[in-house]
Design an enzyme around this catalytic site. Structure first.
Site, mmCIF file in Angstrom:
data_model
loop_
_atom_site.group_PDB
_atom_site.id
_atom_site.type_symbol
_atom_site.label_atom_id
_atom_site.label_comp_id
_atom_site.label_asym_id
_atom_site.label_seq_id
_atom_site.Cartn_x
_atom_site.Cartn_y
_atom_site.Cartn_z
ATOM 1 N N ALA A 363 0.745 -1.230 0.181
ATOM 2 C CA ALA A 363 -0.121 0.157 0.158
ATOM 3 C C ALA A 363 0.952 1.136 -0.016
ATOM 4 O O ALA A 363 2.581 1.013 0.515
ATOM 5 C CB ALA A 363 -0.894 -0.201 0.989
ATOM 6 N N MET A 364 0.726 2.335 0.111
ATOM 7 C CA MET A 364 0.601 3.518 -0.324
ATOM 8 C C MET A 364 0.241 4.339 0.491
ATOM 9 O O MET A 364 -0.988 4.637 -0.039
ATOM 10 C CB MET A 364 1.404 4.037 -1.759
ATOM 11 C CG MET A 364 2.457 5.004 -1.928
ATOM 12 S SD MET A 364 3.428 5.172 -0.740
ATOM 13 C CE MET A 364 3.776 7.021 -0.650
ATOM 14 N N GLU A 365 0.874 5.404 1.012
ATOM 15 C CA GLU A 365 -0.183 6.595 1.921
ATOM 16 C C GLU A 365 -0.628 8.057 1.913
ATOM 17 O O GLU A 365 -0.480 9.239 2.509
ATOM 18 C CB GLU A 365 1.041 6.624 3.376
ATOM 19 C CG GLU A 365 2.290 7.935 2.890
ATOM 20 C CD GLU A 365 3.205 6.138 2.928
ATOM 21 O OE1 GLU A 365 4.697 6.800 2.954
ATOM 22 O OE2 GLU A 365 3.171 5.420 2.607
ATOM 23 N N ASN A 366 -0.147 8.002 0.184
ATOM 24 C CA ASN A 366 -0.261 8.685 -0.258
ATOM 25 C C ASN A 366 -1.768 10.118 0.056
ATOM 26 O O ASN A 366 -2.579 9.384 0.730
ATOM 27 C CB ASN A 366 -1.178 9.462 -1.731
ATOM 28 C CG ASN A 366 -0.251 8.416 -2.635
ATOM 29 O OD1 ASN A 366 1.243 8.284 -2.547
ATOM 30 N ND2 ASN A 366 -0.754 6.704 -2.688
ATOM 31 N N HIS A 398 -2.032 0.751 9.441
ATOM 32 C CA HIS A 398 -0.358 1.955 9.855
ATOM 33 C C HIS A 398 -0.214 2.968 8.000
ATOM 34 O O HIS A 398 -0.074 3.550 8.652
ATOM 35 C CB HIS A 398 0.100 0.546 8.076
ATOM 36 C CG HIS A 398 2.016 0.883 7.734
ATOM 37 N ND1 HIS A 398 2.697 -0.167 8.430
ATOM 38 C CD2 HIS A 398 2.349 1.597 7.085
ATOM 39 C CE1 HIS A 398 3.791 0.630 8.430
ATOM 40 N NE2 HIS A 398 3.819 1.197 7.122
ATOM 41 N N GLU A 399 -1.423 2.982 7.453
ATOM 42 C CA GLU A 399 -1.198 3.275 6.085
ATOM 43 C C GLU A 399 -2.029 5.250 6.886
ATOM 44 O O GLU A 399 -2.079 5.484 6.243
ATOM 45 C CB GLU A 399 -2.515 3.540 4.938
ATOM 46 C CG GLU A 399 -1.218 2.306 3.937
ATOM 47 C CD GLU A 399 0.670 2.530 3.791
ATOM 48 O OE1 GLU A 399 0.340 3.339 3.722
ATOM 49 O OE2 GLU A 399 0.665 1.502 4.250
ATOM 50 N N HIS A 402 0.543 6.753 8.825
ATOM 51 C CA HIS A 402 1.747 7.906 8.048
ATOM 52 C C HIS A 402 1.236 9.230 8.109
ATOM 53 O O HIS A 402 1.203 10.058 7.230
ATOM 54 C CB HIS A 402 1.618 6.564 6.573
ATOM 55 C CG HIS A 402 2.431 6.214 6.540
ATOM 56 N ND1 HIS A 402 4.008 6.813 7.108
ATOM 57 C CD2 HIS A 402 2.269 4.889 6.513
ATOM 58 C CE1 HIS A 402 4.964 5.144 7.442
ATOM 59 N NE2 HIS A 402 4.448 4.606 6.240
#
Length: 831
Positions: A363-366, A398-399, A402
């Site tokens: 995943a990515m926290e954009n 987690h994301e 962030h």
């Protein structure tokens, strides 16, 4: 010259030359028209002028200079860090990826324009922007702002420094310190499918149709492949984004959409009507968390404390309810973290996008537009087992963490990324424990988070900022006393590589430390004599003792000396809270093994795990002999903790090597030694699988470890395990409501097919080919196909695979290790 044929024609030299010239001219015209066509398409989308009074610059159709960087004198462009001559303030960014329904797969162009407002900090006539894989046809600089007619700064040259990934603008005059300017650039890039970075295509199937979407991944340094920028985490700015897209698609970015307008393109035969989605201005943020998605996805939504939360995914997956659980917990987690940090989430919307086939990262926290692998968010409503829920809780926690640690407060440079990831990794367990209370975890340092986050919102930090705030908390209390400052302690951990190995001699109380290597390098001249300041927790005879500090390479602790009595023992690193491995004097390892045999419950579960994990890891690295590690397994017949069994089996039977180990004489002795020890724990859980399936639904650790128990017991040839596997498979095949826990589903299906016939294969194949299957089940298709080929058809692939494995194990060092294991097992089979 050949003869003239009756059905052909003859072309003289002059005519041929003229024809070749005409053809070359035609190709040149086509190339120019192609370039102008791309330019017109971007121009028609409506370039945004730098201010209301500033005119658009003259268009330059020529590409940037192609002179190689090596031919230029040394300059700022040779440095990998940006000079601090300019500070970005705001990006006006317009993107136009070429995507439409039914588009064939393959690379495609995207067009972009950016108007970047900067403040000049030091006088300079050279502007550096990060840029990679982009081509430019227009560049202008305007200012000082407010800019009026005639305020253009001449751009003498535009070129690319490929090694350092800079776009270099050589200006005709210097920019003035303190003044603001606008850098205006028009460019194009390529959207590809193979690479999951920058802008990329994702092919997928939905509602029985093949489709494409466009998504982005910018971390760590891929924003520069999408738009020219100051691509460093400290270079924060605001963003005003516009995306041109097909009206059938929805465009998403970090902020809410504030307008969708129509754009008519008369220059293309494929489509004349496009949409332009305009997004609200972002908060001040780093380039690596900008994000864009263009898709035909559907969504589900909820609202918590004014924050609109949407999960976007394939329509069929949305309709089947696969993301309802993720949506439900996301709102709860936002509220939990807001209350915990005492800082409100600063955005008004949050989108979570589930991408099928998105690999490389989970995943990515954009900020405001988080992107996930589809399977990490999917939970089937029919799944009664909590293991998958726990995974979803962890990754969403987690994301979301962030959004504060990383997005709100960002590391100054990538060497401090652990500030982001460390906090997020910690809060993934805190958040998961909040949502699923059966996952027991501790709570720490909450007052530190009301301090650290409030001091550095929308800015960047380094590790010393964190140490300062921890020191503030320490100084305001009297319970914890440190031997030195927080900074001194933590610098010993963060300013050097690796982690320590503590070696204990309980007869003298001496503890020494050195750097742990995956392979013992005692005689290696490159080994570093690093020293850490370590807090050492320890038990004596099962009771916790006061903490001690090891701040030297070696130190004697008289309180840790043990007597010769077998009832007197110590263990270091209580509950594995310290970041180090522990080695003991050889004879003391044997005493610990004897303690486990005589009283398995004497040592806490977590410390039994630590002992076993340390011992096998130390053996693999060459610090101790294999018999020391294997001695710790002799008591396992009395061990009912499944997590310990999972750890032991992971070392003894590495993933994927079961068939290889069967080739050797190791298998018969290993079977005799291991089978009688594993049967008690297998029998315990097999009763649940047969009689009370739902009783395991809430136990996350059981679901995580059970497959390894079943796989090993069946591998050892236990008839009841093999029968049980087929029973579970047959019940599910007859009635899909007899759900198999997802954690053991792959193993059960493989065994079910192996013991069945073509009928079993055909049934499961039809189930897995259905349109509403999850990614996890589709991944199972490939696994089952390989298993089916190898097991039922006995093709040559398995022979080749076995030969490769055997060759791998035939090296002298590994063979010696196997011989030692066999020798040890032969001595201990009858124990």
């Amino acid at each position: 010259m050949g003869p003239q044929g009756t059905s052909g024609f003859y072309l003289g030299r002059k005519a041929a030359a003229l024809l070749a010239l005409l053809l070359a001219a035609l190709l040149l015209v086509l190339a120019v028209l192609g370039a102008l066509y791309g330019l017109c398409r971007l121009k028609e989308a409506g370039p945004v002028p730098p201010s209301a009074t500033a005119p658009c610059p003259e268009e330059k159709a020529e590409p940037p200079s192609s002179s190689p960087t090596s031919a230029r004198p040394p300059g700022l462009w040779d440095q990998f860090r940006l000079p601090r001559t300019l500070l970005p303030l705001d990006y006006q960014l317009q993107l136009w990826p070429q995507l439409w329904p039914g588009q064939p797969r393959g690379p495609s162009l995207f067009f972009g324009q950016v108007n970047l407002t900067v403040r000049c900090l030091q006088a300079t006539a050279t502007v550096l922007l990060h840029s990679a894989k982009l081509r430019y046809w227009r560049a202008a600089v305007w200012g000082p702002l407010p800019a009026g007619p005639g305020s253009a700064i001449p751009v003498a040259e535009l070129w690319l420094a490929e090694r350092t990934e800079y776009l270099v603008l050589e200006l005709g005059q210097s920019l003035n310190p303190g003044s603001r300017y606008v850098l205006q650039l028009s460019y194009q890039g390529v959207v590809e499918e193979a690479n999951f970075y920058g802008l990329f295509f994702v092919p997928y199937k939905d509602m029985g149709q093949s489709r494409l979407l466009v998504a982005s991944q910018m971390e760590p340094t891929f924003a520069r492949t999408v738009y020219p920028c100051f691509d460093e985490p400290a270079m924060k700015a605001t963003f005003n984004v516009k995306i041109v897209h097909h009206p059938k698609y929805v465009a998403l970015s970090n902020m809410p959409a504030i307008d969708v307008s129509e754009f008519k393109d008369a220059n293309t035969s494929k489509l004349s009507n496009w949409s332009i989605t305009t997004f609200n201005t972002t908060l001040k943020m780093s380039t690596y968390i900008t994000a864009f998605v263009i898709s035909e996805f559907d969504y589900i939504t909820s609202s918590v404390r004014g924050n609109e939360i949407r999960i976007w995914a394939r329509k069929e997956a949305i309709q089947n309810g696969f993301f309802d659980y993720a949506l439900n917990i996301t709102g709860q987690l936002f509220s939990f973290l807001e209350d915990l940090f005492n800082i409100s989430y600063p955005l008004s919307k949050t989108d979570l996008v589930a991408l099928p086939g998105f690999i490389g990262i989970g995943a990515m926290e954009n900020w405001g537009l988080m992107i996930f692998q589809e399977s990490t968010l999917m939970y089937s409503p029919s799944d009664k087992f909590s293991g998958k829920k726990a995974e979803i809780c962890q990754i969403v926690s987690h994301e979301l963490a962030h959004q504060w640690f990383g997005n709100l407060v960002t590391m100054n440079w990538w060497n401090d990324i652990w500030l982001n990831e460390g906090f997020a990794s910690y809060f993934e367990y805190i958040g998961a424990s909040y949502i699923e209370p059966t996952l027991t975890l501790v709570n720490l340092f909450f007052f530190l988070f009301q301090s650290y986050l409030k001091t550095f919102p929308f800015s960047n930090t380094n590790q010393d900022n964190l140490w300062t705030h921890i020191q503030m908390v320490i100084d305001e209390q009297n319970e914890v006393h440190l031997p030195v400052s927080v900074k001194t302690i933590m610098d010993s951990w963060t300013c050097q590589t690796n982690f320590p190995l503590l070696t204990v001699n309980p007869s003298t109380g001496n503890i020494s430390q050195k750097q742990f290597y995956a392979k013992d390098r005692e005689n290696d001249s490159t080994v570093y004599n690093n020293t850490w300041i370590i807090t050492v927790s320890w038990l004596r005879n099962g009771s916790a003792q006061p903490l001690v500090w090891l701040d030297k390479s070696s130190k004697i602790f008289p309180e840790m000396q043990v007597s010769d009595s077998g009832h007197d023992w110590i263990i270091l690193n209580v509950n594995t809270t310290g970041y180090y491995r522990v080695n003991y004097e050889q004879s003391y390892w044997k005493r610990l093994a004897q303690l486990l045999e005589s009283n398995p419950k004497a040592i806490p579960v977590v410390n039994k795990l630590q002992l076993i994990d340390d011992a096998f890891a130390l053996e693999q690295a060459g610090y101790i002999e294999i018999d020391i590690a294997l001695d710790l397994t002799k008591y396992l017949e009395k061990e009912d903790e499944i997590l310990i069994w999972f750890t032991v089996l992971s070392y003894i039977l590495p993933e994927g090597l079961e068939s290889t180990l069967k080739v050797y004489e190791l298998y018969p002795v290993l079977k005799k030694y291991l089978l009688k020890r594993i049967l008690p724990v297998y029998n315990y859980y097999s009763r649940f699988l047969r009689q009370n399936f739902d009783a395991l639904a809430a136990d996350f650790f059981v679901q995580t470890c059970l497959e390894k128990i079943l796989m090993t017991t069946c591998w050892l040839g236990h008839r009841d395990c093999i029968d049980l596997s087929y029973e579970l498979f047959a019940k599910w095949m007859d009635n899909p409501k007899n759900e198999i826990p997802s954690s053991i589903k792959g193993f059960i299906c493989c065994h079910g097919i192996a013991m069945g016939s073509d009928k079993e294969w055909d049934v499961i194949w039809k189930i897995l080919k259905a349109n509403d299957t999850t990614k996890e089940e589709k991944y199972l298709v490939d696994s089952l196909q390989i298993f089916y080929n190898n097991t039922l058809e006995e093709n040559q692939r398995i022979i080749v695979t076995e030969a490769l494995h055997i060759a791998k194990f035939e090296n002298e060092e590994r063979r010696k290790s196997l011989n030692k294991i066999i020798e040890w097992l032969q001595k201990n089979i009858d124990d």
